[in-house]
Scaffold this motif. Structure first.
Motif, short mmCIF file in Angstrom:
data_model
loop_
_atom_site.label_atom_id
_atom_site.label_comp_id
_atom_site.label_asym_id
_atom_site.label_seq_id
_atom_site.Cartn_x
_atom_site.Cartn_y
_atom_site.Cartn_z
N GLN A 67 41.41 36.08 41.75
CA GLN A 67 40.99 37.33 41.12
C GLN A 67 41.26 37.30 39.62
O GLN A 67 40.49 37.88 38.83
CB GLN A 67 41.70 38.52 41.77
N LEU A 68 42.34 36.63 39.21
CA LEU A 68 42.61 36.49 37.78
C LEU A 68 41.51 35.72 37.09
O LEU A 68 41.07 36.06 35.98
CB LEU A 68 43.97 35.80 37.57
N ALA A 69 41.02 34.69 37.79
CA ALA A 69 39.95 33.87 37.19
C ALA A 69 38.65 34.65 37.03
O ALA A 69 37.86 34.39 36.11
CB ALA A 69 39.71 32.63 38.06
N THR A 70 38.43 35.64 37.90
CA THR A 70 37.20 36.44 37.83
C THR A 70 37.43 37.75 37.11
O THR A 70 36.51 38.58 37.06
CB THR A 70 36.68 36.72 39.25
N GLY A 71 38.64 37.98 36.61
CA GLY A 71 38.92 39.20 35.88
C GLY A 71 39.25 40.39 36.73
O GLY A 71 39.37 41.51 36.21
N GLN A 72 39.44 40.19 38.02
CA GLN A 72 39.74 41.31 38.90
C GLN A 72 41.25 41.60 38.99
O GLN A 72 41.65 42.62 39.56
CB GLN A 72 39.20 41.02 40.31
N ALA A 73 42.07 40.71 38.48
CA ALA A 73 43.53 40.90 38.49
C ALA A 73 44.09 40.50 37.14
O ALA A 73 43.50 39.68 36.42
CB ALA A 73 44.18 40.08 39.59
N SER A 74 45.23 41.08 36.83
CA SER A 74 45.86 40.77 35.54
C SER A 74 46.90 39.67 35.70
O SER A 74 47.36 39.36 36.81
CB SER A 74 46.53 42.04 34.98
N ARG A 75 47.30 39.11 34.57
CA ARG A 75 48.33 38.08 34.59
C ARG A 75 49.66 38.67 35.05
O ARG A 75 50.46 37.96 35.67
CB ARG A 75 48.48 37.49 33.19
N ILE A 76 49.86 39.94 34.78
CA ILE A 76 51.10 40.59 35.23
C ILE A 76 51.17 40.62 36.75
O ILE A 76 52.23 40.37 37.35
CB ILE A 76 51.18 42.01 34.65
N ASP A 77 50.02 40.92 37.40
CA ASP A 77 49.99 40.94 38.86
C ASP A 77 50.32 39.56 39.44
O ASP A 77 51.07 39.44 40.41
CB ASP A 77 48.61 41.39 39.35
N GLN A 132 44.10 46.97 51.07
CA GLN A 132 43.75 47.72 49.88
C GLN A 132 43.82 46.85 48.62
O GLN A 132 43.02 47.00 47.70
CB GLN A 132 44.66 48.94 49.73
N MET A 133 44.79 45.92 48.62
CA MET A 133 44.92 45.03 47.46
C MET A 133 43.70 44.14 47.33
O MET A 133 43.21 43.87 46.22
CB MET A 133 46.19 44.18 47.62
N LEU A 134 43.20 43.68 48.46
CA LEU A 134 42.04 42.80 48.44
C LEU A 134 40.79 43.55 47.97
O LEU A 134 39.87 42.93 47.39
CB LEU A 134 41.81 42.20 49.83
N ASN A 136 52.91 35.25 51.39
CA ASN A 136 53.00 35.38 49.95
C ASN A 136 52.19 34.30 49.23
O ASN A 136 51.58 34.55 48.18
CB ASN A 136 54.46 35.33 49.49
N THR A 137 52.20 33.09 49.80
CA THR A 137 51.43 32.01 49.20
C THR A 137 49.93 32.31 49.24
O THR A 137 49.20 32.10 48.25
CB THR A 137 51.73 30.69 49.92
N LYS A 138 49.47 32.81 50.39
CA LYS A 138 48.05 33.16 50.49
C LYS A 138 47.70 34.29 49.52
O LYS A 138 46.63 34.25 48.89
CB LYS A 138 47.73 33.58 51.92
N MET A 139 48.59 35.28 49.40
CA MET A 139 48.33 36.38 48.49
C MET A 139 48.30 35.90 47.05
O MET A 139 47.48 36.36 46.24
CB MET A 139 49.40 37.45 48.68
N LEU A 140 49.20 34.97 46.71
CA LEU A 140 49.21 34.42 45.35
C LEU A 140 47.92 33.66 45.06
O LEU A 140 47.36 33.76 43.96
CB LEU A 140 50.43 33.51 45.17
N THR A 141 47.43 32.93 46.06
CA THR A 141 46.16 32.21 45.86
C THR A 141 45.02 33.18 45.60
O THR A 141 44.17 32.97 44.71
CB THR A 141 45.85 31.37 47.11
N ILE A 142 44.98 34.28 46.35
CA ILE A 142 43.93 35.29 46.16
C ILE A 142 44.04 35.92 44.77
O ILE A 142 43.02 36.09 44.06
CB ILE A 142 44.03 36.36 47.26
N LEU A 143 45.26 36.26 44.34
CA LEU A 143 45.44 36.88 43.03
C LEU A 143 45.03 35.93 41.92
O LEU A 143 44.47 36.36 40.90
CB LEU A 143 46.89 37.32 42.86
N ARG A 144 45.31 34.65 42.06
CA ARG A 144 44.89 33.69 41.04
C ARG A 144 43.37 33.59 40.97
O ARG A 144 42.79 33.42 39.88
CB ARG A 144 45.53 32.34 41.32
#
Length: 524
Positions: free
Chosen positions: A228-238, A437-439, A218-226
């Protein structure tokens, strides 16, 4: 003088012992249960298997005997060491053993009443005669003061005509035998509790390791999502959803660690140590191995092996003997008393023939009226026997139920582990696919969270099912009696020597071998 008293007492004692009878019922062991098996349906040859540690199939072997050190079947040196140390230091076991010595000594003390009570007495007195009677006193004229010395032997014996003492000794010996089996039960319970505690510790360690693994995922996934958030590929909700998922998994860790620490405290207490002196052994599921062959004893033999059933049987025996005691108390008692010795006014020459005296007297006592007290005591003893008989039947039923429940648990938990392994395999595949798929942006956060939660639950279910199979095996060994009858007196795990005569707990009455179950023979 004494040569006249003692032959009379001994002769009368011998006649009474030969002519006497023990009133009341003679105890007969209850018949074995006529049940042919523990479950309504046939047990089957064995259990299901699963491709995981502690997942191999187990088979039921009818008539297989049980080792006195049954815990060695798990092939864990750490478990062997902890159980052996616990047997030597557990205070509850020590207390039960001390209670056995109390019961044995009480029975031996009562046996002393089979023999006459012989007491020696020396009574020096100094007296003054009143002047008004001095003239008629046999003492020399004018002597108002004199000393009197009496040295005597007193012999008293109550004949056991109706078997009052024999039944009392029988009852106390049965109570000692019952306590013997309570020691065996405590010994078995201690070993089973230590084994179950070690399995629970191993399960908790595995659950903690799985939780830490999922926290890492989960920690690794959270790092990836953050990122992606910085590059606009993920939302703050995710990102917020993943943060909540991580926090939820982390929150499950403290209760598991608390349970593990408390389990360590329990193992320390079972080993007779303080919580600050926890045992050096640490247990993991990888170092506890499931035994392949499981013993199955026929119900008719189970009552010979279960310490609790044998203890209840001896209490029934004791109650039967007490019925005889209550009957003997209603009948007349016969007592003989003999006294012989020397009496004189001078200590010097006290043992001279002219100072010799002796008396022999007999006494017969019969209660004529007691407002029905003895009758009601007899009825109470009979009611106590009925109660003990019902308690024995309840113990037999509970023993058979215990084995039946354990056998069903062994079968069903094997199926549960197989299903849990299938669930884990599917959940892991799902998690890997959704993560991939998430990645790549083809899956949403809800699918990922669901996959993570399913995988965590699947892993924990497998771990708990593995521990359950190990615990079921412990429970079966305990339910079948634990093999106490195979433990030699000089075994290193022999819990106690019961008295100054160095009789091991495998010995019942002095000089009599323990009534151990015969070796199993043939299928049920």
């Amino acid at each position: 003088m004494l040569s006249r008293v003692f032959p009379v007492a001994v002769g009368l004692t011998t006649v009474a012992l030969v002519a006497g009878c023990a009133v009341g019922p003679d105890f007969e062991r209850p018949a074995a249960p006529d049940a042919e098996r523990y479950t309504r349906e046939p047990l089957g040859a064995g259990t299901a298997s699963a491709p995981v540690a502690s997942g191999q199939a187990q088979r039921f072997v009818n008539g297989l005997d049980i080792s006195s050190q049954w815990w060695t079947a798990f092939r864990s040196p750490a478990l062997n060491s902890l159980i052996e140390r616990s047997i030597k230091a557990n205070p509850t076991l020590e207390s039960t053993i001390a209670a056995l010595r109390v019961a044995q000594e009480s029975a031996r003390a009562q046996e002393g009443k089979f023999f006459p009570l012989v007491q020696g007495n020396f009574n020096p007195t100094s007296q003054q005669v009143a002047q008004s009677v001095a003239a008629s006193s046999p003492l020399p004229s004018g002597a108002l003061n004199f000393n009197l010395y009496t040295a005597q032997v007193l012999v008293s014996y109550t004949f056991d005509v109706w078997g009052l003492n024999r039944r009392t000794v029988e009852s106390l010996q049965a109570q000692a035998d019952s306590q013997h089996f309570l020691v065996e039960a405590a010994y078995l319970t201690l070993a089973a509790n230590v084994a179950a505690g070690a399995i629970q510790e191993a399960s908790l360690r595995a659950q903690i390791a799985t939780t830490l693994e999922l926290i890492n995922i989960n920690t690794k996934m959270l790092t990836i999502l953050r990122q992606q958030l910085a590059t606009g590929q993920a939302s703050r909700i995710d990102v917020a959803a993943q943060e909540a998922a991580l926090a939820q998994v982390v929150a499950t860790l403290p209760p598991l660690r608390k349970a593990l620490l408390q389990q360590r405290d329990l193992l320390a207490a079972l080993a007779g140590r303080f919580p600050s002196e926890e045992p050096p052994e640490k247990f993991t599921l990888a170092h506890l191995h499931l035994t392949r062959d499981l013993p199955v004893t026929v119900p008719s033999r189970l009552i010979e092996q279960r310490p609790d059933v044998r203890s209840a049987e001896e209490l029934l025996h004791s109650s039967a003997a007490l019925v005889g005691v209550s009957i003997a108390n209603i009948l007349p008692s016969f007592t003989i008393n003999a006294t012989g010795g020397y009496v004189g006014t001078q200590l010097a020459g006290l043992a001279s023939p002219e100072n010799q005296f002796w008396t022999v007297s007999g006494n017969v006592t019969q209660t004529l009226f007691d407002a029905g007290a003895l009758l009601h005591e007899k009825r109470a003893a009979e009611a106590a026997y009925d109660s003990a008989a019902a308690a024995y039947r309840a113990a037999v039923i509970a023993a058979l139920q215990n084995v039946a429940d354990t056998l069903r648990a062994i079968q069903q938990d094997a199926l549960a582990l197989k299903a849990a392994v299938d669930f884990e395999r599917a959940a892991k595949i799902s998690l890997d696919l959704v993560t991939q798929q998430m990645l790549t942006g083809y899956a949403n956060i809800l699918l990922l969270l669901n996959a993570q939660q399913a995988y965590l639950q699947a892993r924990l279910t497998v771990i708990q099912a593995q521990a359950a199979r190990l615990a079921d095996t412990v429970a079966l060994f305990q339910a079948l009696g634990g093999g106490w009858w195979n433990r030699p007196p000089d075994s290193p795990t022999q819990p106690v020597w019961t008295g100054s005569d160095q009789q091991p707990i495998g010995t019942f009455a002095p000089g009599q071998p323990a009534q151990r179950p015969p070796p199993p023979s043939g299928p049920p």
